[in-house]
Design an enzyme around this catalytic site. Structure first.
Site: not given
Ligand SMILES: NC(=O)c1ccc[n+]([C@@H]2O[C@H](COP(=O)([O-])OP(=O)(O)OC[C@H]3O[C@@H](n4cnc5c(N)ncnc54)[C@H](O)[C@@H]3O)[C@@H](O)[C@H]2O)c1
Ligand SMILES: O=C[C@H](O)CS(=O)(=O)O
Length: 484
Positions: A154-155, A178-181, A231-232, A253-254, A287, A386
């Protein structure tokens, strides 16, 4: 001002917008006010199975198009995103909370991936290998992996989608997204642009709803050959474990925990400005934002003073407002987690130089004051976990070796930054920092033309650059016997 109907069908399968098979709906809220903006479809495994089957049926036709034809469609999508940037940015701010200025920047970034991979679609080359055996001819051809499951956070609800969908389509893959909820409306805007650009039915499909059920359906359907996830780290590990059963290809990408090192020979004003910009972009919910600052002891007092003065001048508010430097966090849980880290640090001896609490400036939405902590120790949560919020812990160091050791002391390996004017030091420190992305006197490394990705528990694979398309490709080796 953008308004929405009370309900927006948000499942897109085989070229048709529809409700969830269960008819369930879920609200979408504005983080700045916590008001309900609209409701969207709450899909599950049934919808996901239908989407995967549509993607499977569309796969051969899309892959057989010439790269130039796929490129033209991606380029048209780029043009449409640029033409509709104002609208999409406003929708993004309304459901995610970041200031409109930042949302506009994200849409430009999201569009740049469509442009970059419109170009890269035409440069997916194979190989002809000189054979050691006269009666053989050896070649390597790149082929699309096929149906891709893409899961995004979602960020950055726009750029994290195009950073996946653009290379996938360029390579000839089909997608179930599947986008973030929390941020389905931006995803809908992007899929509508792809639809208008001429992406054929079934090539891109969208399923919003129950994350776990949708995710499991993607993980356990044989037709899905790649899971690309942003995501996380926690969810990333879950996907790794579950994808082992069918040995699915993964791109992850975590999470991150970026250190910034400020050497005494840096431009201190610039270093303070960029530290602030990195930390408080998207209210610290990125991230690659600064999560720890290491300041050489010779400049500690001066740098801390300059930084705190700038942080205390920051203006909070609704991202749609004028002159807002920082918006809300995504929800109440986010502010509670951030506050827990501050309370833990203070309990262990940290000093709150400024901020340190939930913002009392409004009774709507979830805001946290931009906060600087000093006298922090490595056993504090804020130095290890984090933060994903506007908290900046400062720690001093004496030597370059001490700074590098401290910066590398993390399970994460996404991005790291340092500020210096010394060229020799730039090379030494960049080579020794254990991270996938290094910024030297720069905290904004993410561009479409460069490979973005972490090491250690920050992920696997790269997005962006010419590397990024290879996540969506299998290399086929052909050995041909001939009669000389
Ligand atoms: N490395 C990168 O490029 C990058 C970029 C953006 C965000 N992030 C990371 O993402 C995290 C924040 O985003 P967030 O809160 O949406 O993360 P999240 O892991 O909670 O959710 C990410 C996605 O996964 C889905 N999801 C959650 N549980 C799931 C499951 N059991 N099975 C399948 N999908 C599931 C969510 O609905 C969402 O669409 C932070 O840790 C951030 O560092 C990393
Ligand atoms: O949150 C992570 C994103 O990848 C940040 S950026 O858009 O790549 O700067």
């Amino acid at each position: 001002m953008i308004t929405f109907d009370n309900y927006v069908p948000s499942i897109y399968i085989n070229g048709r917008w529809k409700s969830a098979s269960s008819r369930k709906k879920t609200p979408v809220r504005n983080p700045a006010t916590w008001d309900i903006l609209t409701h969207v479809s709450y899909g599950d495994e049934v919808d996901t199975k239908n989407a995967i089957e549509a993607a499977g049926e569309a796969k051969e036709g899309w892959a057989s198009l010439s790269p130039r034809k796929r490129s033209n469609i991606l380029y048209r999508a780029y043009q449409l995103m640029e033409e509709n940037a104002e609208r999409i940015a406003a929708v993004l701010t309304m459901e995610q909370g970041k200031p409109l200025r930042e949302a506009k920047g994200e849409i430009k970034s999201a569009a740049s991936f469509l442009l970059w991979y419109a170009e890269e679609a035409n440069r997916l080359y194979g190989e002809w290998i000189p054979s050691s055996i006269e009666s053989k001819r050896l070649s390597v051809i790149p082929q699309p992996v096929g149906v891709v499951g893409a899961i995004t956070p979602w960020n950055f609800p726009a750029s994290m989608i195009t950073r996946k969908v653009a290379p996938a389509l360029a390579a000839g893959c089909t997608v179930v997204l599947k986008p973030a909820s929390e941020t389905p409306l931006t995803a809908i805007e992007i899929v509508k642009i792809l639809e208008k650009a001429g992406v054929p039915d079934g090539v891109v499909n969208l399923v919003t709803g129950n994350s776990a059920k949708i995710g499991d359906a993607l993980l356990h359907h044989e037709a899905v050959r790649l899971i690309t996830f942003t995501g996380s780290t926690e969810v990333g590990k879950h996907l790794m474990r579950e994808s082992a059963d069918q040995v699915k290809k993964l791109s992850l990408e975590l999470g991150g925990h970026a250190p910034i090192i400020i050497f005494a020979d840096a431009d201190l004003e610039k270093a303070a400005e960029m530290t602030l910009a990195s930390k408080f972009r998207n209210s610290g919910q990125t991230c690659i934002c600064a999560n720890r600052v290491y300041v050489e002891d010779k400049i500690w007092d001066n740098f801390k003073k300059v930084l705190v003065e700038k942080v205390e001048a920051m203006r909070l508010g609704d991202g749609l407002g004028d002159d807002v430097d920082m918006g809300p966090l995504i929800n109440e849980g986010a502010t509670e987690k951030v506050h827990e880290q501050v309370k833990d640090a203070v309990a262990k001896g940290a000093e709150v130089a400024c901020g340190g609490n939930i913002w009392e400036g409004t009774d709507k939405g979830h805001y946290y004051l931009p906060t600087v902590l000093s006298d922090v120790r490595n056993d504090m949560l804020v130095m290890k976990e984090e933060t994903f919020g506007p908290i900046l812990p400062l720690q001093s160091f004496t030597s370059e070796e001490e700074a590098i050791r401290a910066a590398n002391d993390s399970e994460y390996g996404l991005a790291a930054y340092f500020f210096t004017k010394n060229l020799d030091r730039s090379v030494r420190v960049a080579e020794k920092l254990d991270y996938g992305i290094i910024g030297i006197n720069d905290v904004f490394p993410a561009v479409a033309e460069a490979p973005f990705g972490g090491i250690k528990q920050s992920g696997i694979g790269k997005e962006g650059g010419h590397h990024g398309i290879h996540e969506y490709v299998e290399l086929k080796y052909i050995s041909m016997g001939i009669e000389n």
